[in-house]
Design a protein around this motif. Sequence first.
Motif, short mmCIF file in Angstrom:
data_model
loop_
_atom_site.label_atom_id
_atom_site.label_comp_id
_atom_site.label_asym_id
_atom_site.label_seq_id
_atom_site.Cartn_x
_atom_site.Cartn_y
_atom_site.Cartn_z
N GLN A 105 32.32 37.81 48.00
CA GLN A 105 32.00 38.44 49.56
C GLN A 105 33.91 38.63 49.18
N VAL A 106 34.08 40.42 49.21
CA VAL A 106 35.07 40.80 49.03
C VAL A 106 36.00 41.94 50.63
N ASP A 107 37.10 41.41 50.99
CA ASP A 107 37.63 41.60 52.02
C ASP A 107 38.97 42.33 51.12
N ASP B 237 25.75 39.15 41.29
CA ASP B 237 24.39 39.70 41.37
C ASP B 237 24.63 40.30 42.71
N PHE B 238 25.24 39.44 43.49
CA PHE B 238 25.53 40.66 44.87
C PHE B 238 27.11 40.19 45.48
N VAL B 239 28.08 41.80 45.75
CA VAL B 239 28.59 41.89 46.08
C VAL B 239 28.48 41.93 47.54
N HIS B 240 29.31 42.14 48.13
CA HIS B 240 29.34 42.09 50.11
C HIS B 240 30.68 42.31 50.71
N ALA B 241 31.03 43.89 50.76
CA ALA B 241 32.43 44.08 50.85
C ALA B 241 32.35 44.19 52.10
N THR B 242 33.94 44.68 53.09
CA THR B 242 34.17 44.94 54.33
C THR B 242 34.56 46.36 54.15
N GLU C 175 31.51 43.55 58.05
CA GLU C 175 32.95 43.42 58.29
C GLU C 175 32.33 41.47 58.60
N ASP C 176 31.10 41.40 58.70
CA ASP C 176 31.04 39.20 58.57
C ASP C 176 29.80 39.02 57.87
N GLY C 177 30.44 38.51 57.00
CA GLY C 177 29.32 38.35 55.93
C GLY C 177 28.43 37.23 55.86
N PRO D 215 26.03 36.40 58.40
CA PRO D 215 23.92 36.69 58.32
C PRO D 215 23.63 37.46 57.08
N ALA D 216 24.02 38.30 56.39
CA ALA D 216 23.74 38.54 55.28
C ALA D 216 23.68 37.51 54.15
N LEU D 217 24.58 36.54 53.99
CA LEU D 217 24.56 35.82 53.35
C LEU D 217 23.41 33.79 53.50
N ARG D 218 23.01 34.46 55.08
CA ARG D 218 22.02 33.30 55.22
C ARG D 218 20.42 33.69 54.92
N ARG D 219 21.16 35.31 54.99
CA ARG D 219 19.35 35.97 55.02
C ARG D 219 18.94 35.73 53.22
#
Length: 288
Positions: A132-134, A149-154, A212-214, A216-220
């Motif tokens: 989780q990158v911000d 494995d996954f990168v979620h970023a703002t 901008e809010d990780g 929901p994506a993380l919960r999925r």
Amino acid sequence: MELTGPAPGPTAYRTLRLEHDRGRLTVTLTRPGERNSITRDLITELGAALDLAERTEDCRVVVLRAEGDTFCSGMDLSGVAAAGAARGPDGSDATDGSDDRSADVQDTRKGGEDYFALLERLTTLGRIVVAQVDGQVVGGGVGLAAACDFVHATERSRFSLPEALWGLLPCSVLPFLIRRVGFQRAYAMALGTLPVAAREAAVHGLVDELTEDGGPALRRLLFRASKLDPATVTDLKRYTRRLWILDEHTGRTAVDEFVRLMASDRVRDRIAGFAAGTGREVPPTAPR
């Protein structure tokens, strides 16, 4: 549940904070004042956190995040900068005049090997790993993100490889970055040295989801991960590894090149000068 007790070994976690909650282990880098730079302690403690994830039966996802506005600034330059400052203007050692750097070379090699092994571990861990990158991601920090494995970023996030400015190369980062974005994109980042905005990084596959809010994506992802046997995750990672260039030869090549470059007075002096002149900030973007 927060996990801040002793890590395996003689010391408690000094660079991380761990929280375990319903199938998720969140690992937070906690050195914002040092821009979460990569140190020997950080590598060791991240390894211990991954050990904990594998020992925790209900853990399905490991989340890697950071305090502050920098996810990770890459290699801690303080030791290199101090060594550069210790040499006199003619390049000689200003402290004792010794030219024997064998211990320094061995330490550099060990650090390079440990860092490459950590990236490999992220790609083989029997858990899904999400970065989780911000904020800023620099040098070796790009390697940490690319190995996940996954990168979620703002949208605020930026990714850069400034090593060439110092005469260095992102030796261990490139195999993992090429795996994600392809040869030309990785090569361009290393040669161009300019930060890549999060939206562009998403176009090229370095970022999997812009958000901008990780949460929901993380919960999925956690919901889907709860349906997978960890052994299946391990099998997939092992199989895809066999389809790619990562092997013991790749690691040796990366570490050998890193050691060769770090042994150069030219490189060490440029790192020391850059750190002293800019406070280790990321190079500015090009004028517009």
